[in-house]
Motif scaffolding. Structure first.
Motif, PDB file in Angstrom:
ATOM      1  N   GLY A  45     -13.791   2.774   1.228  1.00  0.00           N
ATOM      2  CA  GLY A  45     -13.907   4.094   2.008  1.00  0.00           C
ATOM      3  C   GLY A  45     -13.939   4.038   3.554  1.00  0.00           C
ATOM      4  N   GLU A  46     -14.729   2.975   3.858  1.00  0.00           N
ATOM      5  CA  GLU A  46     -14.820   2.472   5.386  1.00  0.00           C
ATOM      6  C   GLU A  46     -13.347   1.969   5.903  1.00  0.00           C
ATOM      7  OE1 GLU A  46     -17.820  -0.444   6.111  1.00  0.00           O
ATOM      8  OE2 GLU A  46     -19.208   0.610   4.721  1.00  0.00           O
ATOM      9  N   PHE A  47     -12.608   1.482   5.120  1.00  0.00           N
ATOM     10  CA  PHE A  47     -11.206   1.063   5.501  1.00  0.00           C
ATOM     11  C   PHE A  47     -10.432   2.327   5.782  1.00  0.00           C
ATOM     12  CE2 PHE A  47      -6.894   1.094   3.604  1.00  0.00           C
ATOM     13  CZ  PHE A  47      -6.338   0.169   4.536  1.00  0.00           C
ATOM     14  N   LEU A  48     -10.347   3.384   4.985  1.00  0.00           N
ATOM     15  CA  LEU A  48      -9.806   4.623   5.159  1.00  0.00           C
ATOM     16  C   LEU A  48     -10.222   5.380   6.527  1.00  0.00           C
ATOM     17  CD1 LEU A  48      -9.428   6.184   1.838  1.00  0.00           C
ATOM     18  CD2 LEU A  48      -7.633   4.737   3.072  1.00  0.00           C
ATOM     19  N   THR A  49     -11.618   5.173   6.924  1.00  0.00           N
ATOM     20  CA  THR A  49     -12.209   5.841   8.042  1.00  0.00           C
ATOM     21  C   THR A  49     -11.589   5.336   9.128  1.00  0.00           C
ATOM     22  OG1 THR A  49     -14.085   6.634   6.666  1.00  0.00           O
ATOM     23  CG2 THR A  49     -14.601   6.316   9.142  1.00  0.00           C
ATOM     24  N   GLU A  50     -11.691   3.702   9.245  1.00  0.00           N
ATOM     25  CA  GLU A  50     -11.135   3.032  10.081  1.00  0.00           C
ATOM     26  C   GLU A  50      -9.830   3.082  10.427  1.00  0.00           C
ATOM     27  OE1 GLU A  50     -11.600   0.623  13.466  1.00  0.00           O
ATOM     28  OE2 GLU A  50     -13.252   1.467  12.224  1.00  0.00           O
ATOM     29  N   LEU A  51      -9.168   3.268   9.483  1.00  0.00           N
ATOM     30  CA  LEU A  51      -7.731   3.516   9.733  1.00  0.00           C
ATOM     31  C   LEU A  51      -7.380   4.874  10.316  1.00  0.00           C
ATOM     32  CD1 LEU A  51      -5.109   1.755   9.068  1.00  0.00           C
ATOM     33  CD2 LEU A  51      -4.821   3.040   6.907  1.00  0.00           C
ATOM     34  N   GLY A  52      -8.273   5.899   9.830  1.00  0.00           N
ATOM     35  CA  GLY A  52      -7.822   7.072  10.786  1.00  0.00           C
ATOM     36  C   GLY A  52      -7.039   8.113   9.672  1.00  0.00           C
ATOM     37  N   GLU A  53      -6.930   7.663   8.504  1.00  0.00           N
ATOM     38  CA  GLU A  53      -5.971   8.233   7.863  1.00  0.00           C
ATOM     39  C   GLU A  53      -6.447   9.487   6.954  1.00  0.00           C
ATOM     40  OE1 GLU A  53      -2.715   8.126   7.525  1.00  0.00           O
ATOM     41  OE2 GLU A  53      -2.136   6.318   8.571  1.00  0.00           O
ATOM     42  N   GLY A  54      -7.892   9.691   6.766  1.00  0.00           N
ATOM     43  CA  GLY A  54      -8.424  10.455   5.913  1.00  0.00           C
ATOM     44  C   GLY A  54      -8.116   9.872   4.519  1.00  0.00           C
ATOM     45  N   ASP A  55      -8.197  10.588   3.493  1.00  0.00           N
ATOM     46  CA  ASP A  55      -7.819  10.217   2.110  1.00  0.00           C
ATOM     47  C   ASP A  55      -6.754  11.083   1.509  1.00  0.00           C
ATOM     48  OD1 ASP A  55      -7.851   8.614  -0.045  1.00  0.00           O
ATOM     49  OD2 ASP A  55     -10.004   9.368  -0.667  1.00  0.00           O
ATOM     50  N   ASP A  56      -5.850  10.465   0.547  1.00  0.00           N
ATOM     51  CA  ASP A  56      -4.945  11.204  -0.279  1.00  0.00           C
ATOM     52  C   ASP A  56      -4.985  10.912  -1.679  1.00  0.00           C
ATOM     53  OD1 ASP A  56      -2.567  12.453  -1.353  1.00  0.00           O
ATOM     54  OD2 ASP A  56      -1.884  12.287   0.464  1.00  0.00           O
ATOM     55  N   PRO A  57      -6.036  11.118  -2.348  1.00  0.00           N
ATOM     56  CA  PRO A  57      -6.248  10.678  -3.833  1.00  0.00           C
ATOM     57  C   PRO A  57      -4.982  10.597  -4.716  1.00  0.00           C
ATOM     58  CG  PRO A  57      -8.124  12.085  -2.976  1.00  0.00           C
ATOM     59  CD  PRO A  57      -7.036  12.133  -1.959  1.00  0.00           C
ATOM     60  N   ALA A  58      -4.390  11.847  -4.599  1.00  0.00           N
ATOM     61  CA  ALA A  58      -3.175  12.033  -5.461  1.00  0.00           C
ATOM     62  C   ALA A  58      -2.118  10.879  -5.009  1.00  0.00           C
ATOM     63  CB  ALA A  58      -2.565  13.444  -5.153  1.00  0.00           C
ATOM     64  N   LYS A  59      -1.679  10.575  -3.870  1.00  0.00           N
ATOM     65  CA  LYS A  59      -0.888   9.696  -3.553  1.00  0.00           C
ATOM     66  C   LYS A  59      -1.445   8.374  -4.053  1.00  0.00           C
ATOM     67  CE  LYS A  59       2.435  11.196  -0.163  1.00  0.00           C
ATOM     68  NZ  LYS A  59       2.787  11.094   1.178  1.00  0.00           N
ATOM     69  N   ARG A  60      -2.742   7.728  -3.811  1.00  0.00           N
ATOM     70  CA  ARG A  60      -3.300   6.733  -4.225  1.00  0.00           C
ATOM     71  C   ARG A  60      -2.971   6.465  -5.539  1.00  0.00           C
ATOM     72  NH1 ARG A  60      -8.181   6.141  -4.240  1.00  0.00           N
ATOM     73  NH2 ARG A  60      -9.341   7.813  -3.504  1.00  0.00           N
ATOM     74  N   GLU A  61      -3.366   7.452  -6.304  1.00  0.00           N
ATOM     75  CA  GLU A  61      -3.298   7.400  -7.787  1.00  0.00           C
ATOM     76  C   GLU A  61      -1.874   7.224  -8.277  1.00  0.00           C
ATOM     77  OE1 GLU A  61      -5.365   9.967 -11.298  1.00  0.00           O
ATOM     78  OE2 GLU A  61      -3.625  11.050 -10.637  1.00  0.00           O
ATOM     79  N   PHE A  62      -1.143   7.817  -7.567  1.00  0.00           N
ATOM     80  CA  PHE A  62       0.465   7.853  -7.942  1.00  0.00           C
ATOM     81  C   PHE A  62       0.970   6.341  -7.723  1.00  0.00           C
ATOM     82  CE2 PHE A  62       4.881   7.679  -6.886  1.00  0.00           C
ATOM     83  CZ  PHE A  62       5.449   8.341  -7.993  1.00  0.00           C
ATOM     84  N   PHE A  63       0.526   5.689  -6.444  1.00  0.00           N
ATOM     85  CA  PHE A  63       1.096   4.551  -6.362  1.00  0.00           C
ATOM     86  C   PHE A  63       0.440   3.355  -7.232  1.00  0.00           C
ATOM     87  CE2 PHE A  63       2.738   6.520  -2.311  1.00  0.00           C
ATOM     88  CZ  PHE A  63       4.076   6.294  -2.696  1.00  0.00           C
ATOM     89  N   GLU A  64      -0.756   3.572  -7.435  1.00  0.00           N
ATOM     90  CA  GLU A  64      -1.619   2.617  -8.647  1.00  0.00           C
ATOM     91  C   GLU A  64      -0.789   2.791  -9.779  1.00  0.00           C
ATOM     92  OE1 GLU A  64      -5.823   2.428  -8.432  1.00  0.00           O
ATOM     93  OE2 GLU A  64      -5.871   3.058  -6.304  1.00  0.00           O
ATOM     94  N   GLN A  65      -0.546   3.944 -10.387  1.00  0.00           N
ATOM     95  CA  GLN A  65       0.045   4.120 -11.692  1.00  0.00           C
ATOM     96  C   GLN A  65       1.286   3.608 -11.656  1.00  0.00           C
ATOM     97  OE1 GLN A  65      -0.154   8.217 -12.500  1.00  0.00           O
ATOM     98  NE2 GLN A  65      -2.299   7.874 -13.205  1.00  0.00           N
ATOM     99  N   LEU A  66       2.218   3.693 -10.379  1.00  0.00           N
ATOM    100  CA  LEU A  66       3.628   3.277 -10.401  1.00  0.00           C
ATOM    101  C   LEU A  66       3.549   1.503 -10.363  1.00  0.00           C
ATOM    102  CD1 LEU A  66       6.640   3.626  -9.762  1.00  0.00           C
ATOM    103  CD2 LEU A  66       5.868   3.443  -7.352  1.00  0.00           C
ATOM    104  N   ASP A  67       2.501   1.152 -10.117  1.00  0.00           N
ATOM    105  CA  ASP A  67       2.436  -0.533  -9.985  1.00  0.00           C
ATOM    106  C   ASP A  67       1.920  -1.179 -11.389  1.00  0.00           C
ATOM    107  OD1 ASP A  67       2.468  -2.926  -8.533  1.00  0.00           O
ATOM    108  OD2 ASP A  67       0.294  -3.082  -8.388  1.00  0.00           O
ATOM    109  N   GLU A  68       1.520  -0.320 -12.273  1.00  0.00           N
ATOM    110  CA  GLU A  68       0.745  -0.850 -13.422  1.00  0.00           C
ATOM    111  C   GLU A  68       1.562  -1.904 -14.431  1.00  0.00           C
ATOM    112  OE1 GLU A  68      -2.585  -1.545 -15.458  1.00  0.00           O
ATOM    113  OE2 GLU A  68      -2.269  -0.351 -13.636  1.00  0.00           O
TER     114      GLU A  68
END
Length: 258
Positions: A233-256
Motif C-alpha cells: 500500500g505504501e508503494f501505491l501511495t508513494e507512486l501517487g497512483e491511488g489504487d485500482d483493485p479491478a485492474k490489479r486483479e485482472f492483470f494478476e489473473q492474466l498472469d496465472e
C-alpha cells in the motif's frame, strides 16, 4: 544439455562451463558462464514457444530497441534452429532488488523509480504489442498446446473453479487500456540495483506497449506476498497512483498461467 547449439552460440561459449540457472520460473532454459572476467547468460526458447513472449528473439529485439532508453543487458549473440531460439547476453551490474527486501523504504523507492523509468520510454514507435488482446491471444495458444503454468492457484479467487472460468472472466472484464511502455514481468528478481543506486532491467521478453497498471499490479503483488500488505500500500501511495483493485486483479489473473 541435449539441445544442439548453433555454431555461432557454441563458438562464443567456447570451452566455458555452463551452469544451469535454477532461480527463474520461465519454461526457457537459462545457463550462466564466464569468459575471462565477464559473465554471460545463455537463454534457450524451445521452438514451440517461439510464437509467444517467451521468444528470446523477441526479447533480443526488445533489448536492442530499449538500449537507448533503459539500462538493459547487452545482447552479444542470437541464433535459431529447428529446435528453438538462442540468445547470449552480458550480465548486468548489481544485485536484484529483492536483496533489499529487509529495507522496505529502500525497496519502495527503487520500485517507484523503476516504474517511472519504464513509463517514460516513448511508445509512439514501439514495435512490441503487449496489450490485453495480444496477451489473451497468447494465453489461448499456451492453453491449446498444454503449455500453461501447471502450478496455478485459483483458490485465491473462490468464484473461479477451472481454467476455462478464468479465461472467460478475463474476456468479460477486459479493461480500457492507458498505454505506456511496460516491462511485463516487473518484480524483485528482474530489477537490479548497482553500487551507485542505478537501476538495470532484465527478462524483458514481455516488454511492450501495455496498460500502465500491468507493471504496478505485479510490483504490488510482489510486495504484498514477499514483504507485507502495508508496504504494498505504501508503494501505491508513494507512486501517487491511488489504487485500482479491478485492474490489479485482472492483470494478476492474466498472469496465472504464465
Amino acid at each position: 544439455m541435449t539441445i544442439q547449439l548453433p555454431c555461432t552460440i557454441e563458438q562464443f561459449i567456447g570451452g566455458a562451463a555452463l551452469r544451469a540457472d535454477e532461480i527463474g520460473e520461465s519454461p526457457c532454459d537459462v545457463y550462466s558462464f564466464k569468459r575471462g572476467n565477464d559473465r554471460f547468460f545463455l537463454k534457450i526458447c524451445p521452438a514451440i514457444l517461439a510464437p509467444t513472449t517467451y521468444s528470446v528473439l523477441r526479447e533480443a529485439q526488445a533489448l536492442s530497441w530499449l538500449a537507448g532508453h533503459l539500462s538493459v543487458p547487452e545482447v552479444v549473440a542470437v541464433a535459431e534452429s529447428v529446435e528453438g531460439e538462442f540468445m547470449i547476453t552480458r550480465c548486468v551490474e548489481g544485485q536484484p532488488l529483492q536483496a533489499r527486501i529487509n529495507d522496505p523504504s529502500s525497496i519502495i523507492m527503487f520500485f517507484c523509480e523503476a516504474v517511472r523509468q519504464l513509463q517514460a520510454v516513448p511508445i509512439h514507435d514501439c514495435p512490441f504489442d503487449s496489450s490485453v488482446e495480444a496477451r489473451l491471444h497468447e494465453l489461448d495458444y499456451l492453453l491449446a498446446h498444454n503449455l500453461g503454468e501447471d502450478c496455478y492457484n485459483l483458490q485465491q479467487w473462490p468464484y473461479l473453479q477451472t481454467p476455462l472460468d478464468l479465461v472467460a472472466r478475463l474476456h468479460k472484464t477486459k479493461p480500457t487500456e492507458d498505454r505506456v511502455f511496460s516491462h511485463g514481468d516487473l518484480c524483485g528478481a528482474n530489477v537490479f540495483v548497482d553500487g551507485h543506486d542505478s537501476l538495470h532491467f532484465i527478462d524483458l521478453g514481455r516488454g511492450g506497449s501495455a496498460d500502465r497498471w500491468l507493471d504496478i499490479a505485479f510490483v504490488h503483488r510482489f510486495l504484498r506476498k514477499d514483504v507485507s500488505l502495508g508496504v504494498a500500500g505504501e508503494f501505491l501511495t508513494e507512486l501517487g497512483e491511488g489504487d485500482d483493485p479491478a485492474k490489479r486483479e485482472f492483470f494478476e489473473q492474466l498472469d496465472e498461467f504464465f
